[in-house]
Structure formats: structure tokens, C-alpha cells
Design a protein around this motif. Structure first.
Motif, PDB file in Angstrom:
ATOM      1  N   VAL A  76     -57.760   9.779  24.613  1.00 18.10           N
ATOM      2  CA  VAL A  76     -58.576  10.454  25.638  1.00 18.10           C
ATOM      3  C   VAL A  76     -59.279   9.433  26.529  1.00 18.10           C
ATOM      4  CG1 VAL A  76     -60.607  11.906  26.015  1.00 18.10           C
ATOM      5  CG2 VAL A  76     -58.901  12.560  24.304  1.00 18.10           C
ATOM      6  N   ILE A  77     -59.847   8.395  25.928  1.00 18.88           N
ATOM      7  CA  ILE A  77     -60.560   7.382  26.716  1.00 18.88           C
ATOM      8  C   ILE A  77     -59.603   6.648  27.652  1.00 18.88           C
ATOM      9  CG2 ILE A  77     -61.819   5.194  26.583  1.00 18.88           C
ATOM     10  CD1 ILE A  77     -63.070   6.183  23.988  1.00 18.88           C
ATOM     11  N   ILE A  78     -58.415   6.294  27.156  1.00 22.29           N
ATOM     12  CA  ILE A  78     -57.446   5.570  27.982  1.00 22.29           C
ATOM     13  C   ILE A  78     -56.966   6.434  29.142  1.00 22.29           C
ATOM     14  CG2 ILE A  78     -55.134   4.559  28.015  1.00 22.29           C
ATOM     15  CD1 ILE A  78     -55.639   3.590  25.156  1.00 22.29           C
ATOM     16  N   LEU A  79     -56.637   7.701  28.866  1.00 24.48           N
ATOM     17  CA  LEU A  79     -56.185   8.588  29.938  1.00 24.48           C
ATOM     18  C   LEU A  79     -57.295   8.846  30.952  1.00 24.48           C
ATOM     19  CD1 LEU A  79     -54.010  11.190  27.984  1.00 24.48           C
ATOM     20  CD2 LEU A  79     -53.237   9.273  29.401  1.00 24.48           C
ATOM     21  N   LEU A  80     -58.531   8.939  30.479  1.00 28.65           N
ATOM     22  CA  LEU A  80     -59.665   9.113  31.386  1.00 28.65           C
ATOM     23  C   LEU A  80     -59.824   7.894  32.280  1.00 28.65           C
ATOM     24  CD1 LEU A  80     -62.140  10.732  32.323  1.00 28.65           C
ATOM     25  CD2 LEU A  80     -63.445   9.626  30.481  1.00 28.65           C
ATOM     26  N   ALA A  81     -59.657   6.695  31.695  1.00 30.72           N
ATOM     27  CA  ALA A  81     -59.760   5.466  32.477  1.00 30.72           C
ATOM     28  C   ALA A  81     -58.687   5.423  33.562  1.00 30.72           C
ATOM     29  CB  ALA A  81     -59.648   4.249  31.568  1.00 30.72           C
ATOM     30  N   ALA A  82     -57.453   5.806  33.198  1.00 34.48           N
ATOM     31  CA  ALA A  82     -56.361   5.815  34.177  1.00 34.48           C
ATOM     32  C   ALA A  82     -56.637   6.825  35.296  1.00 34.48           C
ATOM     33  CB  ALA A  82     -55.044   6.141  33.485  1.00 34.48           C
ATOM     34  N   PHE A  83     -57.117   8.012  34.926  1.00 39.75           N
ATOM     35  CA  PHE A  83     -57.413   9.056  35.910  1.00 39.75           C
ATOM     36  C   PHE A  83     -58.504   8.603  36.874  1.00 39.75           C
ATOM     37  CE2 PHE A  83     -60.115  12.689  37.089  1.00 39.75           C
ATOM     38  CZ  PHE A  83     -59.198  13.444  37.802  1.00 39.75           C
ATOM     39  N   LEU A  84     -59.598   8.053  36.335  1.00 34.96           N
ATOM     40  CA  LEU A  84     -60.702   7.597  37.181  1.00 34.96           C
ATOM     41  C   LEU A  84     -60.281   6.437  38.069  1.00 34.96           C
ATOM     42  CD1 LEU A  84     -63.677   7.774  34.653  1.00 34.96           C
ATOM     43  CD2 LEU A  84     -63.161   9.358  36.528  1.00 34.96           C
ATOM     44  N   SER A  85     -59.403   5.597  37.546  1.00 35.10           N
ATOM     45  CA  SER A  85     -58.911   4.468  38.340  1.00 35.10           C
ATOM     46  C   SER A  85     -58.189   4.955  39.584  1.00 35.10           C
ATOM     47  CB  SER A  85     -57.983   3.598  37.488  1.00 35.10           C
ATOM     48  OG  SER A  85     -57.416   2.556  38.255  1.00 35.10           O
ATOM     49  N   PHE A  86     -57.336   5.959  39.423  1.00 30.58           N
ATOM     50  CA  PHE A  86     -56.591   6.497  40.567  1.00 30.58           C
ATOM     51  C   PHE A  86     -57.510   7.254  41.522  1.00 30.58           C
ATOM     52  CE2 PHE A  86     -52.735   5.130  38.797  1.00 30.58           C
ATOM     53  CZ  PHE A  86     -51.713   5.367  39.697  1.00 30.58           C
ATOM     54  N   LEU A 140     -60.666  -1.236  32.754  1.00 24.89           N
ATOM     55  CA  LEU A 140     -60.037  -2.122  31.774  1.00 24.89           C
ATOM     56  C   LEU A 140     -60.925  -2.285  30.545  1.00 24.89           C
ATOM     57  CD1 LEU A 140     -58.445  -5.070  33.836  1.00 24.89           C
ATOM     58  CD2 LEU A 140     -57.256  -3.295  32.555  1.00 24.89           C
ATOM     59  N   VAL A 141     -62.228  -2.432  30.785  1.00 24.27           N
ATOM     60  CA  VAL A 141     -63.171  -2.544  29.669  1.00 24.27           C
ATOM     61  C   VAL A 141     -63.174  -1.256  28.851  1.00 24.27           C
ATOM     62  CG1 VAL A 141     -65.618  -2.789  29.073  1.00 24.27           C
ATOM     63  CG2 VAL A 141     -64.611  -4.243  30.840  1.00 24.27           C
ATOM     64  N   MET A 142     -63.076  -0.117  29.508  1.00 24.27           N
ATOM     65  CA  MET A 142     -62.978   1.162  28.792  1.00 24.27           C
ATOM     66  C   MET A 142     -61.781   1.180  27.863  1.00 24.27           C
ATOM     67  SD  MET A 142     -63.897   4.156  31.590  1.00 24.27           S
ATOM     68  CE  MET A 142     -63.288   5.423  30.455  1.00 24.27           C
ATOM     69  N   ILE A 143     -60.639   0.699  28.358  1.00 21.26           N
ATOM     70  CA  ILE A 143     -59.417   0.700  27.555  1.00 21.26           C
ATOM     71  C   ILE A 143     -59.549  -0.264  26.377  1.00 21.26           C
ATOM     72  CG2 ILE A 143     -56.959   0.125  27.574  1.00 21.26           C
ATOM     73  CD1 ILE A 143     -56.871   1.140  30.462  1.00 21.26           C
ATOM     74  N   GLY A 198     -51.977   3.368  30.496  1.00 18.48           N
ATOM     75  CA  GLY A 198     -53.321   3.159  31.007  1.00 18.48           C
ATOM     76  C   GLY A 198     -53.486   1.806  31.667  1.00 18.48           C
ATOM     77  N   LEU A 199     -52.999   0.757  31.001  1.00 22.37           N
ATOM     78  CA  LEU A 199     -53.110  -0.589  31.553  1.00 22.37           C
ATOM     79  C   LEU A 199     -52.248  -0.749  32.807  1.00 22.37           C
ATOM     80  CD1 LEU A 199     -53.052  -2.588  28.207  1.00 22.37           C
ATOM     81  CD2 LEU A 199     -54.996  -2.384  29.775  1.00 22.37           C
ATOM     82  N   PHE A 200     -51.078  -0.111  32.798  1.00 19.43           N
ATOM     83  CA  PHE A 200     -50.191  -0.152  33.959  1.00 19.43           C
ATOM     84  C   PHE A 200     -50.870   0.486  35.173  1.00 19.43           C
ATOM     85  CE2 PHE A 200     -46.765   1.769  36.524  1.00 19.43           C
ATOM     86  CZ  PHE A 200     -45.981   0.656  36.776  1.00 19.43           C
ATOM     87  N   CYS A 201     -51.522   1.626  34.949  1.00 18.14           N
ATOM     88  CA  CYS A 201     -52.186   2.328  36.059  1.00 18.14           C
ATOM     89  C   CYS A 201     -53.371   1.531  36.589  1.00 18.14           C
ATOM     90  CB  CYS A 201     -52.659   3.705  35.593  1.00 18.14           C
ATOM     91  SG  CYS A 201     -51.323   4.876  35.257  1.00 18.14           S
ATOM     92  N   VAL A 202     -54.234   1.078  35.686  1.00 26.70           N
ATOM     93  CA  VAL A 202     -55.457   0.399  36.113  1.00 26.70           C
ATOM     94  C   VAL A 202     -55.139  -0.933  36.785  1.00 26.70           C
ATOM     95  CG1 VAL A 202     -57.617  -0.647  35.336  1.00 26.70           C
ATOM     96  CG2 VAL A 202     -56.863   1.536  34.367  1.00 26.70           C
ATOM     97  N   SER A 203     -54.232  -1.703  36.185  1.00 22.81           N
ATOM     98  CA  SER A 203     -53.894  -2.999  36.776  1.00 22.81           C
ATOM     99  C   SER A 203     -53.194  -2.834  38.112  1.00 22.81           C
ATOM    100  CB  SER A 203     -53.006  -3.798  35.815  1.00 22.81           C
ATOM    101  OG  SER A 203     -51.767  -3.149  35.604  1.00 22.81           O
ATOM    102  N   GLY A 204     -52.470  -1.740  38.289  1.00 16.72           N
ATOM    103  CA  GLY A 204     -51.802  -1.481  39.556  1.00 16.72           C
ATOM    104  C   GLY A 204     -52.760  -1.187  40.692  1.00 16.72           C
ATOM    105  N   ASN A 205     -54.032  -0.915  40.353  1.00 17.52           N
ATOM    106  CA  ASN A 205     -55.056  -0.642  41.355  1.00 17.52           C
ATOM    107  C   ASN A 205     -55.927  -1.856  41.654  1.00 17.52           C
ATOM    108  OD1 ASN A 205     -54.621   2.127  42.073  1.00 17.52           O
ATOM    109  ND2 ASN A 205     -55.304   2.696  40.032  1.00 17.52           N
ATOM    110  N   ILE A 206     -55.520  -3.020  41.154  1.00 16.31           N
ATOM    111  CA  ILE A 206     -56.208  -4.268  41.460  1.00 16.31           C
ATOM    112  C   ILE A 206     -55.223  -5.178  42.179  1.00 16.31           C
ATOM    113  CG2 ILE A 206     -57.401  -6.286  40.524  1.00 16.31           C
ATOM    114  CD1 ILE A 206     -58.072  -4.625  38.055  1.00 16.31           C
ATOM    115  N   THR A 207     -55.603  -5.682  43.316  1.00 15.72           N
ATOM    116  CA  THR A 207     -54.705  -6.574  44.047  1.00 15.72           C
ATOM    117  C   THR A 207     -55.420  -7.877  44.387  1.00 15.72           C
ATOM    118  OG1 THR A 207     -53.225  -6.775  45.962  1.00 15.72           O
ATOM    119  CG2 THR A 207     -55.312  -5.668  46.329  1.00 15.72           C
TER     120      THR A 207
END
Length: 479
Positions: free
Chosen positions: A308-318, A262-265, A109-118
Motif C-alpha cells: 500500500v505504501i509503495i503504490l501510494l508513493a507511485a500514485f503521488l509521484s505521478f 523514494l524515502v517512503m518506498i 514503485g521505484l520505476f515510477c518515482v525514478s522516472g519522475n526525476i530528471t
């Protein structure tokens, strides 16, 4: 010769982490023997991680899953002969469900979300800028966790220093500070402290460790600045210069809305520590409710909610982020795949070593803060620091102290609890496998062309720069 030193160094390091013999009473009055040779697959896997990238790099890259599977089989089959098929299945399943699953989902989850911030701008990787980035990441780690801070900061740090040739030391100190030490101030920062919070340690108690953190930050940032300044001057002397047209005038963050995810995670991690103590999630016997899988293995509802919350955060991030941001971040799945493969092997094969630790911990005669600091830290360097923390916290709780922090495990003096906490959090930096984000930072650095040291080569850095700091910590804070 270098390969021989690597092999011997990693071998002796593993020996230090594995007691020679132990007798434990696990659920019965009669002592049962935990054979030390069951730790051989764990030692073998660590040796492969240390040596194979040096002797067969390409082969290792393509055959990691097979090697990991082999060591798992070499642990599981003898374990089944000693403890029986049922106990083996229960042990492995419990490890996968209650340890590895939440671990890898959080990393994912953290890998996905952080990868969407530059982060982009006219900031060159100078010594002063790098010191500022390391200080920021270290303090941020207690707010969003060492893994969260590492994943958020690693790409900007690499990007700002991409013009430099000598930059491996930057990521080494990044691991020392952002991926480990920075997580000591709150239960969000590192899993061991979350386990302490779940057992009665006040949420904000860890702020007592702020003087220790600042003390270590000052020392390490000063040392880092001197090393980085020398490397920086060599790069400049060799004609390397950052591509900056208007220095200091342009800076921007794209994908900033991902901070919400990130706050969700972080919220999911906090819930995983709070919900098990609520009556709604406990049965009549006080056990945490969940989905029963096999034997005594249960996937608890709090853990399921966290996943579930972490996977949802990753999905919404993408879904909500332009893929161009990931392209500019050089985002690939290689790092998380490598960590997922290696760490399932580490988690499973280290189970006998954890059994040894749980059995021998209460009988070691370790009672003083300095002893707790080194014992917890040395084992946290090679084993999961969360169960190591719990073993020594439990040990401290049984020593009949009358003054200190009242926990569900007993009363623990403040200095003893500080020593256990610092040992578990700080010394995870001693090896690549000591803490989850260490290997992630290494993998992402390798992927982006940063030449990182080998397993034992990294340990030489930790012995040279971290161990002296820990010795100073012992004399200043834990004697």
C-alpha cells in the motif's frame, strides 16, 4: 556459430545451477524425491531469454507472454502429477503472493518515482564523469537499495552518454556495481541482507563488508576507466562530440520532490523487515498475522502495508510531477512490462530448483567461508539470491559454531556470514536474471538505443571481469 555458442553456454550454465539428484525430508521423517526433470521448464525459459532475441527478435518481443505461459504450464502440470493439485496450487500461489507480488510492486514503485526525476546539465559522458557516476550509484545503493539506485541513476547515465556510439560497456559495469555490489552495506541494500536482519543479524553488521566493497570498487573502476577511455577516444576520433555550449556551468535536477516518495518506498521495505517481529503482528503461535488465502498461504499484514505504501508513493509521484519531466526522460512502460512478464515465469518455474536447493543445501558438506562464498554466489547467479542466502545461512547455523554472530538460526562466524552475504549480493551480477534490477537496466538501455549484449554475451563479460575479482576476494577475505 555465434547462436550455437549462445545456446550451449546458457544450457551448461543452467546445468551448473541444477543438482542432478536430491532426497529431502520436507515436513516428514521419510525422504521424498524431488525429480530433477521438473527443472526443465525453468531451463527452457532461460534458454528462450538467452536465444530468442538472437534468432527471432521481433517474434519474441510480441509473443513473450505466450512463451512464458507455455513454460509455466509445462512446469505446473507435471508438478501436479508428482505432488498433487493441492500442493501445486499452494506452491504457485505462495510464490505469486509472497515472492513475486512484493518483488514487482517494489520494482514498479521505484520505476515510477525514478522516472519522475530528471537530471540535466553540461556534463558529457567522459571516462572521469562515468567513473564518478558509477562510484556515486554504488555507494547510494546501500542507502536506497540496488533497485532504487539503479532506477534513479540509469537514465542520467544513459543521457550523459547519448552522444557516444560505444557505450554498452558502461551499462554492463553499471549492472556489476550499482545494481549488485553496492547493496552489501545495509539490509536496505539487497533483500538477502534484509532476510538476515529479520533473523537476528544486527542492522549495521553489514558495514563489516565495507573493506570488501571498496577493494572491489577500486579494481572494477580502474578496469572500467581503461576500457571507457579507449572507447571514448575512438568516439572522439570518429568525430562524435557532446552538445555542450558552456562546459561545466549548468546543472539542474527536476522533480526533486520525488525523493520524498523514494524515502517512503525505502521506509516501506524497512517496515516489511521490522513489523513481522513485533507482537502486534503475531498470533499466539508466533506466526505473522495476515489474510489467509489457501492452504498455508497467507498475505501477511506487513507485506500488505508495504504494498500500500509503495503504490501510494507511485500514485503521488505521478500526481505531483509535470508530465514534461517524463517526456524528457523518454519514460515508457515497456521495460517494466517486459520484466513483469518474464519474471513471473522465472519465479514460478524455478520453484522445483529452489526445492532442490533447500533439500541438498544442508547435505553438501560446505563449511568453510570460501566454499560458502562460491556455493551461495554460483546459485544466486541463476536462482533468487534471497532463498539461496537463507539456505546457506541456515546451513551455517546448524554447524554448531560457538563464536560469531548470534542469529535465530544459530551462531555464525563473522567470516562465514561475510562470505554468504558477499556471495549472494555480488554474484547476482553474473547474469541478467541474477538480480531484479539487472534486467530492468538492460531493458531501459535497449529502449534508449544502447546496444546491450545477449544473455550469454553478458555472461562472457561477467566471466572476464567479475570472476577474476571474486577469485581475488576469496584469497584476500575468505581463506
Amino acid at each position: 556459430m555465434k547462436k550455437l555458442v549462445t545456446v550451449l553456454g546458457a544450457f551448461f550454465a543452467v546445468l551448473l545451477a541444477c543438482p542432478l539428484s536430491v532426497f529431502a525430508a520436507e515436513g516428514s521423517k521419510a525422504p521424498s524425491t524431488v525429480p530433477v526433470w521438473l527443472c526443465i521448464p525453468f531451463a527452457g525459459l532461460l534458454l528462450c531469454i538467452a536465444v530468442m532475441p538472437l534468432v527471432k527478435a521481433e517474434w519474441w518481443e510480441s509473443h513473450q507472454p505466450l512463451v512464458v505461459a507455455l513454460w509455466i504450464i509445462l512446469m505446473v502440470v507435471p508438478f501436479a502429477f508428482v505432488y498433487g493439485a493441492g500442493k501445486t496450487a499452494e506452491t504457485v500461489l505462495d510464490c505469486i503472493v509472497n515472492d513475486y507480488l512484493t518483488f514487482i510492486i517494489l520494482l514498479f514503485g521505484l520505476f515510477c518515482v525514478s522516472g519522475n526525476i530528471t537530471m540535466e546539465g553540461d556534463f558529457a559522458g567522459s571516462p572521469r564523469v562515468n567513473v564518478g557516476l558509477l562510484a556515486l550509484g554504488t555507494l547510494l545503493a546501500s542507502c536506497i537499495g540496488t533497485t532504487g539506485a539503479s532506477m534513479l541513476m540509469v537514465r542520467p547515465v544513459i543521457k550523459m552518454n547519448s552522444w557516444r556510439k560505444r557505450k554498452g560497456h558502461i551499462m554492463i559495469f553499471f549492472i556489476f556495481m550499482v545494481s549488485n555490489m553496492g547493496g552489501c552495506l545495509t539490509p536496505i541494500g539487497d533483500p538477502p541482507l534484509l532476510m538476515g536482519f529479520m533473523r537476528g543479524v544486527p542492522f549495521f553488521w553489514s558495514l563489516h563488508l565495507f573493506p570488501v566493497l571498496i577493494f572491489n570498487m577500486v579494481i572494477l573502476l580502474f578496469v572500467f576507466y581503461q576500457i571507457d577511455k579507449r572507447s571514448y577516444r575512438k568516439d572522439i576520433a570518429n568525430g562524435r562530440k557532446p552538445d555542450i555550449r558552456k562546459p561545466g556551468t549548468q546543472f539542474r535536477l527536476d522533480g526533486l520532490h520525488n525523493i520524498i516518495f523514494l524515502v517512503m518506498i525505502v521506509g516501506a521495505v524497512i517496515l516489511s523487515g521490522v513489523l513481522p517481529g513485533m507482537s502486534a503482528f503475531q498470533d499466539a503461535a508466533g506466526n505473522v498475522r495476515g489474510i489467509h488465502l489457501f492452504g498455508e498461504v497467507t498475505l501477511t499484514f506487513p507485506a500488505l502495508i508495504e504494498i500500500v505504501i509503495i503504490l501510494l508513493a507511485a500514485f503521488l509521484s505521478f500526481k505531483t510531477t509535470d508530465k514534461q519531466i517524463r517526456i524528457r526522460n523518454h519514460f515508457t512502460w515497456g521495460a517494466i512490462q517486459e520484466v513483469a512478464v518474464l519474471f513471473i515465469g522465472i519465479f514460478i518455474t524455478m520453484q522445483p530448483a529452489l526445492m532442490l536447493l533447500k533439500a541438498v543445501g544442508p547435505n553438501l558438506g560446505i563449511t568453510k567461508p570460501a566454499e560458502m562464498f562460491w556455493a551461495t554466489g554460483a546459485l544466486s547467479s541463476f536462482l533468487d539470491n534471497t532463498p539461496t542466502y537463507l539456505v546457506f545461512l541456515t546451513t551455517a547455523g546448524t554447524l554448531a559454531f560457538t563464536n560469531g554472530i548470534t542469529t535465530t538460526l544459530g551462531t555464525v562466524p563473522t567470516k562465514v556470514l561475510s562470505a554468504i552475504s558477499c556471495g549472494a549480493v555480488f554474484m547476482g551480477a553474473n547474469t541478467y536474471i541474477g538480480n531484479a534490477p539487472n534486467f530492468m537496466v538492460k531493458a531501459i538501455s535497449d529502449e534508449n538505443g544502447v546496444k546491450m549484449p545477449s544473455f550469454f554475451g553478458y555472461m562472457l563479460w561477467s566471466v572476464a571481469f567479475l570472476v577474476p575479482v571474486f577469485i581475488i576476494d576469496m584469497f584476500v577475505f575468505f581463506l
